[in-house]
Design a protein around this motif. Structure first.
Motif, PDB file in Angstrom:
ATOM      1  N   VAL A  43      -3.019   7.465   6.046  1.00  0.00           N
ATOM      2  CA  VAL A  43      -4.150   6.663   6.508  1.00  0.00           C
ATOM      3  C   VAL A  43      -4.813   7.384   7.674  1.00  0.00           C
ATOM      4  CG1 VAL A  43      -3.010   4.510   5.835  1.00  0.00           C
ATOM      5  CG2 VAL A  43      -2.835   5.308   8.204  1.00  0.00           C
ATOM      6  N   GLU A  56      -5.604   0.643  -2.037  1.00  0.00           N
ATOM      7  CA  GLU A  56      -6.302   0.494  -0.761  1.00  0.00           C
ATOM      8  C   GLU A  56      -6.584  -0.957  -0.395  1.00  0.00           C
ATOM      9  OE1 GLU A  56      -7.429   2.857   1.396  1.00  0.00           O
ATOM     10  OE2 GLU A  56      -6.806   4.662   0.317  1.00  0.00           O
ATOM     11  N   PHE A  76       0.827  -1.210   0.000  1.00  0.00           N
ATOM     12  CA  PHE A  76       0.000   0.000   0.000  1.00  0.00           C
ATOM     13  C   PHE A  76       0.855   1.251   0.000  1.00  0.00           C
ATOM     14  CE2 PHE A  76      -1.588   3.433   2.719  1.00  0.00           C
ATOM     15  CZ  PHE A  76      -2.604   3.911   1.891  1.00  0.00           C
TER      16      PHE A  76
END
Length: 459
Positions: free
Chosen positions: A129, A83, A77
Motif C-alpha cells: 500500500v 482494494e 485485503f
C-alpha cells in the motif's frame, strides 16, 4: 483437569499446503460478510460484538472490538488483494480509531491499534500500500506510551498494565497489548513521566509479561491446591495500597480456580509472538531488562506451559469448551475423548478461543524448530477443524464467519436460540478476526510469502 499428554488428536502429516483449499474457501466467504456488516452496523450504534440470529449487534462494555472490525477488512485485503477492503479498513482507521490511540481507560491497545494502524504500517513496509508512514508511526508511538502509562507498581517494585476494572486488576488478556509497547519501542519511542523522566517501554513490556507469567499462569509449584501447570487465571487482584498480590479472580470464566479458555488462549498467542519479537532485539537492549536469556526463559516457560495445558484439556478436534471447570461438563461423560459438541445441552464451546490458540501453537512450534513439531502440528490440526464445518460459516445470510463462539456466558449476554440450552450457531468479532488472522498466517507459510508478524511494519 488432566495433566500431561494430549487429548487433541494431532494430525502429524498435515501441512500448510493441505489447508489452502479450505483457506481459499474461507476468504471467499469472508468478504461478503465484511461488506454486509458495513451496510447494517453504523458506527453511531456502537461497535459490533456478537451475532444474534446471524446479525451482528453491539453490546456496551467498551468499544474494544472496533479494531477487529476494521482490522478484518485489512486482513481481507492482505489475503486477496481486493482494494475494496483496503478502502474500508484504511478509511475507517482514520475516521474512527483516533480515540482509541489516546484511550487511557482500557487495556486493549494491542487489539484496537495494532490491528489497524499496525497492519497499515506493515502493509506499507511490504510495498502493498501507499500512505503516510509518519501518521501510522505517530499513532503507534502514542498508543504504546498511553498503554504503558496505565501502570500499577507491585510489592517487589515491578508493575503491570492494569485492566479497565481498575488499578487492582491484572488481566491475562493484556499480554497481547504488549504488542503496542513493542511497536512503539521499536519505533524509538519512550513514555515521558514526571520531571521529564523517560520510562522505557521495553522495560514495562517485560515487567508486565513477567508479572502475568508469575500471577496469572500456574506452573505446578504448589502455589495453591489448584496449581496445575499451564492453568491460567483471567484476573489477578493486588492490594493497591502496598502492591501485594491477594488472589486470583475472573470476569468471564466460571471461577477464580478454573480456567477460562479464551484467557488461556490469549496467553498462548501472546507469549510466542513476543518471543518472536524479542529475537529481533539486540543484546544491548535486552541487557537493560535482565538479559536475553532471562527474558526468553520467562516467556518460553509461560508459552509452553499454557500450550501444554490446552492440548491436555481440549477435546480431540482442538476446540475447547468455554471453561475447563464449567459445572455442566460433569454431566457430559468423557467429553475430552471425542470432538467438541456445540449443540450439547450443558456447556457452550468457544471456537474463538480455538482460533486464538491455534496461532499460539503455530508460532511456538515455529519458534522452537524441530523441538516444536508437536505444537506446530497441533496448530494445523486446530485450523483444519475451524476452517470447515460446523465452524466455518459460508452462509451469506449469516454475518459471522466463525460459528459457535461465546462472549460472556456468566453474564448471560450470549444468544441462546429457541430449543437450545446453550449458545451455538453464533459468531463474535474477535473470533472472526482471529480466524482470518490465522488463515493469513498459514496461507503465507504455505505460499512461501513473507512471514506474518505484528511487528512487520516497524523498523
Amino acid at each position: 483437569m488432566r495433566q500431561g499428554g494430549s487429548t487433541v488428536e494431532i494430525d502429524e502429516k498435515l501441512t500448510p499446503t493441505d489447508l489452502l483449499p479450505k483457506i481459499d474457501r474461507l476468504w471467499a466467504a469472508s468478504g461478503g460478510k465484511i461488506e454486509s456488516i458495513e451496510q447494517t452496523c453504523p458506527p453511531s450504534e456502537g461497535a459490533p460484538v456478537f451475532t444474534v440470529d446471524g446479525r451482528y449487534t453491539a453490546r456496551g462494555w467498551t468499544e474494544w472490538t472496533e479494531g477487529f472490525r476494521y482490522g478484518a477488512a485489512l486482513l481481507q485485503f492482505d489475503a486477496t488483494g481486493d482494494e475494496r477492503f483496503l478502502t474500508i479498513g484504511r478509511d475507517a482507521t482514520f475516521e474512527r480509531m483516533a480515540s482509541h490511540v489516546s484511550h487511557v481507560g482500557v487495556h486493549d491497545h494491542g487489539f484496537t491499534n495494532v490491528s489497524t494502524y499496525g497492519a497499515l504500517l506493515r502493509l506499507l513496509h511490504e510495498g502493498r500500500v501507499e500512505g503516510d508512514r509518519a501518521a501510522y508511526e505517530i499513532a503507534l508511538k502514542v498508543s504504546g506510551a498511553v498503554q504503558a502509562a496505565r501502570w500499577r507498581t507491585t510489592a517487589d517494585g515491578t508493575g503491570y498494565i492494569y485492566s479497565f476494572n481498575g488499578p487492582q486488576s491484572l488481566f491475562v488478556d493484556t499480554i497481547r497489548s504488549c504488542r503496542a509497547l513493542a511497536m512503539a519501542h521499536q519505533l524509538g519511542h519512550v513514555l515521558m513521566g514526571e520531571q521529564d523522566k523517560p520510562v522505557s517501554l521495553l522495560g514495562r513490556l517485560v515487567e508486565h509479561a513477567a508479572n502475568t507469567a508469575k500471577w496469572n499462569i500456574f506452573h505446578g509449584t504448589g502455589r495453591d491446591r489448584y496449581d496445575v501447570r499451564g492453568r491460567t487465571a483471567h484476573e489477578s487482584i493486588f492490594n493497591v495500597n502496598d502492591g501485594a498480590f491477594r488472589c486470583p479472580s475472573t470476569q468471564q470464566g466460571y471461577s477464580a480456580f478454573t480456567t477460562w479458555t479464551r484467557g488461556l488462549a490469549w496467553a498462548m498467542a501472546g507469549y510466542p509472538e513476543l518471543l518472536e519479537w524479542v529475537a529481533t532485539r539486540s543484546d544491548e537492549e535486552l541487557e537493560t531488562v535482565g538479559g536475553r536469556e532471562s527474558v526468553t526463559a520467562m516467556m518460553l516457560d509461560a508459552a509452553t506451559a499454557t500450550c501444554d495445558f490446552y492440548l491436555a484439556n481440549t477435546p480431540t478436534d482442538g476446540v475447547p469448551y468455554w471453561d475447563t471447570g464449567a459445572p455442566g461438563l460433569a454431566a457430559m461423560g468423557d467429553y475430552l475423548d471425542r470432538p467438541a459438541d456445540p449443540f450439547n445441552d450443558h456447556e457452550p464451546v468457544d471456537s474463538s478461543a480455538a482460533a486464538i490458540a491455534a496461532q499460539g501453537l503455530l508460532r511456538l512450534g515455529r519458534y522452537l524448530g524441530d523441538a516444536g513439531t508437536k505444537y506446530w502440528q497441533a496448530g494445523l490440526t486446530v485450523c483444519d477443524t475451524l476452517f470447515g464445518e460446523p465452524y466455518l460459516s459460508t452462509d451469506p445470510s449469516h454475518q459471522g464467519l466463525l460459528l459457535h463462539s461465546v462472549y460472556h456466558w456468566p453474564n448471560g449476554w450470549d444468544h441462546v436460540a429457541p430449543g437450545q440450552r446453550v449458545p451455538n450457531g453464533e459468531a463474535c468479532m474477535w473470533g472472526d478476526y482471529h480466524l482470518r488472522e490465522v488463515a493469513l498466517y498459514v496461507g503465507r507459510v504455505a505460499r512461501d510469502e513473507p512471514y506474518y508478524t505484528f511487528f512487520g511494519g516497524s523498523r
